[in-house]
Design an enzyme around this catalytic site. Sequence first.
Site, PDB file in Angstrom:
ATOM      1  N   ALA A 151       0.864  -1.189   0.000  1.00  0.00           N
ATOM      2  CA  ALA A 151       0.000   0.000   0.000  1.00  0.00           C
ATOM      3  C   ALA A 151       0.898   1.235   0.000  1.00  0.00           C
ATOM      4  O   ALA A 151       2.120   1.129   0.100  1.00  0.00           O
ATOM      5  CB  ALA A 151      -0.897  -0.008   1.235  1.00  0.00           C
ATOM      6  N   ASN A 153       0.917   3.906   2.191  1.00  0.00           N
ATOM      7  CA  ASN A 153       1.094   4.736   3.393  1.00  0.00           C
ATOM      8  C   ASN A 153       2.453   4.561   4.066  1.00  0.00           C
ATOM      9  O   ASN A 153       2.976   5.504   4.640  1.00  0.00           O
ATOM     10  CB  ASN A 153      -0.049   4.483   4.380  1.00  0.00           C
ATOM     11  CG  ASN A 153      -0.179   3.038   4.767  1.00  0.00           C
ATOM     12  OD1 ASN A 153       0.361   2.156   4.109  1.00  0.00           O
ATOM     13  ND2 ASN A 153      -0.886   2.787   5.844  1.00  0.00           N
ATOM     14  N   LYS A 176       5.974  -5.580  -5.360  1.00  0.00           N
ATOM     15  CA  LYS A 176       5.363  -4.520  -6.172  1.00  0.00           C
ATOM     16  C   LYS A 176       4.848  -3.432  -5.247  1.00  0.00           C
ATOM     17  O   LYS A 176       3.887  -3.651  -4.510  1.00  0.00           O
ATOM     18  CB  LYS A 176       4.194  -5.060  -7.008  1.00  0.00           C
ATOM     19  CG  LYS A 176       3.692  -4.008  -8.002  1.00  0.00           C
ATOM     20  CD  LYS A 176       2.326  -4.283  -8.560  1.00  0.00           C
ATOM     21  CE  LYS A 176       1.223  -3.843  -7.631  1.00  0.00           C
ATOM     22  NZ  LYS A 176       1.194  -2.396  -7.334  1.00  0.00           N
ATOM     23  N   SER A 178       2.984   0.193  -4.256  1.00  0.00           N
ATOM     24  CA  SER A 178       1.802   0.884  -4.780  1.00  0.00           C
ATOM     25  C   SER A 178       2.233   1.826  -5.902  1.00  0.00           C
ATOM     26  O   SER A 178       3.294   2.446  -5.833  1.00  0.00           O
ATOM     27  CB  SER A 178       1.143   1.677  -3.656  1.00  0.00           C
ATOM     28  OG  SER A 178       0.280   2.653  -4.214  1.00  0.00           O
ATOM     29  N   SER A 229      -6.484  -2.690   0.724  1.00  0.00           N
ATOM     30  CA  SER A 229      -7.860  -2.576   1.202  1.00  0.00           C
ATOM     31  C   SER A 229      -8.544  -3.946   1.241  1.00  0.00           C
ATOM     32  O   SER A 229      -8.078  -4.895   0.606  1.00  0.00           O
ATOM     33  CB  SER A 229      -8.635  -1.645   0.270  1.00  0.00           C
ATOM     34  OG  SER A 229      -8.627  -2.197  -1.026  1.00  0.00           O
ATOM     35  N   VAL A 230      -9.652  -4.009   1.940  1.00  0.00           N
ATOM     36  CA  VAL A 230     -10.410  -5.264   2.041  1.00  0.00           C
ATOM     37  C   VAL A 230     -10.863  -5.719   0.648  1.00  0.00           C
ATOM     38  O   VAL A 230     -10.774  -6.907   0.301  1.00  0.00           O
ATOM     39  CB  VAL A 230     -11.622  -5.089   2.986  1.00  0.00           C
ATOM     40  CG1 VAL A 230     -12.543  -6.306   2.934  1.00  0.00           C
ATOM     41  CG2 VAL A 230     -11.142  -4.842   4.414  1.00  0.00           C
ATOM     42  N   LEU A 244      -4.227 -22.512  -4.599  1.00  0.00           N
ATOM     43  CA  LEU A 244      -3.849 -22.906  -3.239  1.00  0.00           C
ATOM     44  C   LEU A 244      -2.486 -22.349  -2.815  1.00  0.00           C
ATOM     45  O   LEU A 244      -1.656 -23.055  -2.252  1.00  0.00           O
ATOM     46  CB  LEU A 244      -3.891 -24.431  -3.096  1.00  0.00           C
ATOM     47  CG  LEU A 244      -5.290 -25.020  -3.245  1.00  0.00           C
ATOM     48  CD1 LEU A 244      -5.237 -26.534  -3.207  1.00  0.00           C
ATOM     49  CD2 LEU A 244      -6.217 -24.502  -2.149  1.00  0.00           C
ATOM     50  N   GLU A 250      -2.939  -8.135   5.012  1.00  0.00           N
ATOM     51  CA  GLU A 250      -2.935  -7.005   5.950  1.00  0.00           C
ATOM     52  C   GLU A 250      -3.859  -5.951   5.355  1.00  0.00           C
ATOM     53  O   GLU A 250      -3.472  -5.214   4.451  1.00  0.00           O
ATOM     54  CB  GLU A 250      -1.509  -6.439   6.086  1.00  0.00           C
ATOM     55  CG  GLU A 250      -0.534  -7.361   6.777  1.00  0.00           C
ATOM     56  CD  GLU A 250      -0.837  -7.536   8.248  1.00  0.00           C
ATOM     57  OE1 GLU A 250      -1.695  -6.821   8.798  1.00  0.00           O
ATOM     58  OE2 GLU A 250      -0.209  -8.417   8.861  1.00  0.00           O
ATOM     59  N   CYS A 284      -3.566   2.064   8.663  1.00  0.00           N
ATOM     60  CA  CYS A 284      -4.610   1.037   8.641  1.00  0.00           C
ATOM     61  C   CYS A 284      -5.203   0.774  10.021  1.00  0.00           C
ATOM     62  O   CYS A 284      -6.384   0.496  10.167  1.00  0.00           O
ATOM     63  CB  CYS A 284      -4.031  -0.250   8.101  1.00  0.00           C
ATOM     64  SG  CYS A 284      -2.521  -0.713   8.956  1.00  0.00           S
ATOM     65  N   GLU A 461       2.403 -10.108  10.625  1.00  0.00           N
ATOM     66  CA  GLU A 461       3.716  -9.600  10.269  1.00  0.00           C
ATOM     67  C   GLU A 461       4.493  -9.357  11.553  1.00  0.00           C
ATOM     68  O   GLU A 461       3.929  -9.311  12.643  1.00  0.00           O
ATOM     69  CB  GLU A 461       3.578  -8.307   9.447  1.00  0.00           C
ATOM     70  CG  GLU A 461       2.876  -8.593   8.138  1.00  0.00           C
ATOM     71  CD  GLU A 461       3.107  -7.594   7.029  1.00  0.00           C
ATOM     72  OE1 GLU A 461       2.759  -6.418   7.223  1.00  0.00           O
ATOM     73  OE2 GLU A 461       3.621  -7.995   5.964  1.00  0.00           O
TER      74      GLU A 461
HETATM   75  P1  NAD Z   1      -5.321  -0.887  -2.483  1.00  0.00           P
HETATM   76  O1  NAD Z   1      -6.041  -2.081  -2.025  1.00  0.00           O
HETATM   77  O2  NAD Z   1      -5.958   0.015  -3.458  1.00  0.00           O
HETATM   78  O3  NAD Z   1      -3.916  -1.322  -3.164  1.00  0.00           O
HETATM   79  C1  NAD Z   1      -2.973  -2.082  -2.476  1.00  0.00           C
HETATM   80  C2  NAD Z   1      -2.014  -2.695  -3.469  1.00  0.00           C
HETATM   81  O4  NAD Z   1      -2.680  -3.716  -4.206  1.00  0.00           O
HETATM   82  C3  NAD Z   1      -1.453  -1.745  -4.515  1.00  0.00           C
HETATM   83  O5  NAD Z   1      -0.088  -2.047  -4.733  1.00  0.00           O
HETATM   84  C4  NAD Z   1      -2.291  -2.056  -5.743  1.00  0.00           C
HETATM   85  O6  NAD Z   1      -1.628  -1.767  -6.967  1.00  0.00           O
HETATM   86  C5  NAD Z   1      -2.489  -3.540  -5.599  1.00  0.00           C
HETATM   87  N1  NAD Z   1      -3.657  -4.109  -6.267  1.00  0.00           N
HETATM   88  C6  NAD Z   1      -4.854  -3.514  -6.494  1.00  0.00           C
HETATM   89  N2  NAD Z   1      -5.695  -4.401  -7.086  1.00  0.00           N
HETATM   90  C7  NAD Z   1      -5.026  -5.565  -7.206  1.00  0.00           C
HETATM   91  C8  NAD Z   1      -5.359  -6.856  -7.714  1.00  0.00           C
HETATM   92  N3  NAD Z   1      -6.566  -7.120  -8.213  1.00  0.00           N
HETATM   93  N4  NAD Z   1      -4.425  -7.832  -7.675  1.00  0.00           N
HETATM   94  C9  NAD Z   1      -3.209  -7.593  -7.154  1.00  0.00           C
HETATM   95  N5  NAD Z   1      -2.827  -6.385  -6.656  1.00  0.00           N
HETATM   96  C10 NAD Z   1      -3.730  -5.383  -6.689  1.00  0.00           C
HETATM   97  O7  NAD Z   1      -4.882  -0.139  -1.158  1.00  0.00           O
HETATM   98  P2  NAD Z   1      -4.186   1.291  -0.990  1.00  0.00           P
HETATM   99  O8  NAD Z   1      -5.197   2.315  -1.364  1.00  0.00           O
HETATM  100  O9  NAD Z   1      -2.870   1.284  -1.671  1.00  0.00           O
HETATM  101  O10 NAD Z   1      -3.919   1.323   0.569  1.00  0.00           O
HETATM  102  C11 NAD Z   1      -4.872   1.668   1.510  1.00  0.00           C
HETATM  103  C12 NAD Z   1      -5.493   0.438   2.136  1.00  0.00           C
HETATM  104  O11 NAD Z   1      -4.474  -0.397   2.667  1.00  0.00           O
HETATM  105  C13 NAD Z   1      -6.391   0.786   3.309  1.00  0.00           C
HETATM  106  O12 NAD Z   1      -7.546  -0.011   3.282  1.00  0.00           O
HETATM  107  C14 NAD Z   1      -5.543   0.435   4.511  1.00  0.00           C
HETATM  108  O13 NAD Z   1      -6.255   0.167   5.672  1.00  0.00           O
HETATM  109  C15 NAD Z   1      -4.795  -0.743   4.011  1.00  0.00           C
HETATM  110  N6  NAD Z   1      -3.555  -0.936   4.782  1.00  0.00           N
HETATM  111  C16 NAD Z   1      -3.465  -2.008   5.645  1.00  0.00           C
HETATM  112  C17 NAD Z   1      -2.331  -2.197   6.415  1.00  0.00           C
HETATM  113  C18 NAD Z   1      -2.199  -3.341   7.378  1.00  0.00           C
HETATM  114  O14 NAD Z   1      -1.078  -3.688   7.765  1.00  0.00           O
HETATM  115  N7  NAD Z   1      -3.265  -3.992   7.801  1.00  0.00           N
HETATM  116  C19 NAD Z   1      -1.273  -1.288   6.310  1.00  0.00           C
HETATM  117  C20 NAD Z   1      -1.394  -0.220   5.431  1.00  0.00           C
HETATM  118  C21 NAD Z   1      -2.541  -0.053   4.671  1.00  0.00           C
END
Ligand code: NAD
Length: 487
Positions: A151, A153, A176, A178, A229-230, A244, A250, A284, A461
């Site tokens: 992500a 952040n 990879k 963001s 994101s979720v 599998l 996260e 997050c 993690e």
């Molecule tokens: P995002 O889900 O839009 O993207 C995350 C990553 O996934 C990016 O690198 C993106 O290019 C990639 N991606 C998107 N679609 C994909 C797919 N279909 N297949 C494979 N990869 C794909 O999230 P974001 O906007 O970059 O980050 C914000 C989100 O991340 C928030 O929901 C935040 O809560 C979460 N986050 C969680 C944690 C944690 O440790 N739990 C930490 C930081 C951020």
Amino acid sequence: MKAQPKASHFIDGEYVEDTAGAAFDSLYPATGEVIATLHAATPAIVEKAIAAAKRAQPEWAAMSPTARGRILKRAADIMRERNRELSELETLDTGKPIQETIVADPTSGADAFEFFGGIAASALNGDYIPLGQDFAFTKRVPLGVCVGIGAWNYPQQIACWKGAPALICGNAMVFKPSENTPLGALKIAEILVEAGLPKGLYNVIQGDRMTGPLLVNHKDVAKVSLTGSVETGKKVAGAAASNLKHVTMELGGKSPLIVFDDADLESAIGGAMLGNFYSTGQVCSNGTRVFVQKGIKDKFLARLKERTEKIVIGDPMDEATQFGPMVSKAQLDKVFSYVEKGKAEGATLLTGGGIPNSVSSAGNYIQPTVFADVTDDMTIAREEIFGPVMCVLDFDSEDEVIARANATEFGLSAGVFTQDITRAHRVVDQLEAGTLWINAYNLAPVEVPFGGSKQSGFGRENSVAALSHYSELKSVYVAMGKVEAPY
Ligand code: NAD
């Protein structure tokens, strides 16, 4: 300001470019300036990165854990020596104030390399299982090629939090970052090679939601660890499940932070502010639903408003700045739309909600924002905003607040402020979350497992726990006598 890397990707120990990939700009969030132009990975680049990882992994896995650990610890030292330079790059990549990046970003990445490098010699041992005259033993073996997807952040931290446990277990990684923050991970890859990591073990390729699936679906990939994101988590976990593959997820949250009326008020307010405004709210685990017991509500809100309005907003490169812009215009617009929803649904805007005066109008700035009188059914109390918007809700009793805190599909984090130690433990026992704090918020040292429950994800993690997500056990039964067969 420029931060153009030598090339878009880092594969097999060197920078690699493929201009056939779609070009995209990296913008400095404080001014909107283009600081670098990169190319998304083409399928050929994805193949090259995975092939390099696959080729390099067996020899790395055959090294002793101590030797692998030594390289990671050297990488940690280099990161600390270059903390200023790496922190400035992180600030350019994300817009987060240098005051934060200098203490929280490369340093926490270095902590991960140091921690996993340090435990390598002891934590990867197997067990000896006595079985009478026979015995069995277990070996902890690597998975192979692991994919990390980050992500925006904490780009450098995420690159290290995934890379360190993967590498120490004897895996290779293709990471990879963001598409919003492509720069930091390339430097981590460079530093690892400088520290002695053999070529091909930590590769970085660029791209977005179109590139991610090429990695996740690849037949030579054994594991995928996503921070995102979720919504993305469901897609990635679904794709990985079809083959599998191992996964760590996260994901997002809407975490509760509960303040009882016996709490140390200034600490509770400080915790709530850190848990909503650090990294301009783009964390997050943020405690975005702040439940305040009714007896202290007025005092809490008055001091919170006063302290929030003193936050220094400005140029992220100025060391006095405490609060910077959002990562992108798209994220800023999303946050403003939630502010509008909050007002429309009847929450009280206590402070913020607008654009600060003192900053570049081209930057992605929003004021730190607090809504009071928020109710559980409001959109701002249910959905992850991922911006500096604190929702304050009030409550009467312990049982009531626990039930309301748990009434969400998320389960990343939770916090409790109270001076009653028995109550603190009783409450955390009942809160449905993976990472919890008592009288603190958002501290995530590498020694402690970090991760979510419910829809906030699975796997952990950091800490020794991360090793089990980047390795698997091989059990070997050893017979000491003759085989007694009934036929
Ligand atoms: P995002 O889900 O839009 O993207 C995350 C990553 O996934 C990016 O690198 C993106 O290019 C990639 N991606 C998107 N679609 C994909 C797919 N279909 N297949 C494979 N990869 C794909 O999230 P974001 O906007 O970059 O980050 C914000 C989100 O991340 C928030 O929901 C935040 O809560 C979460 N986050 C969680 C944690 C944690 O440790 N739990 C930490 C930081 C951020």
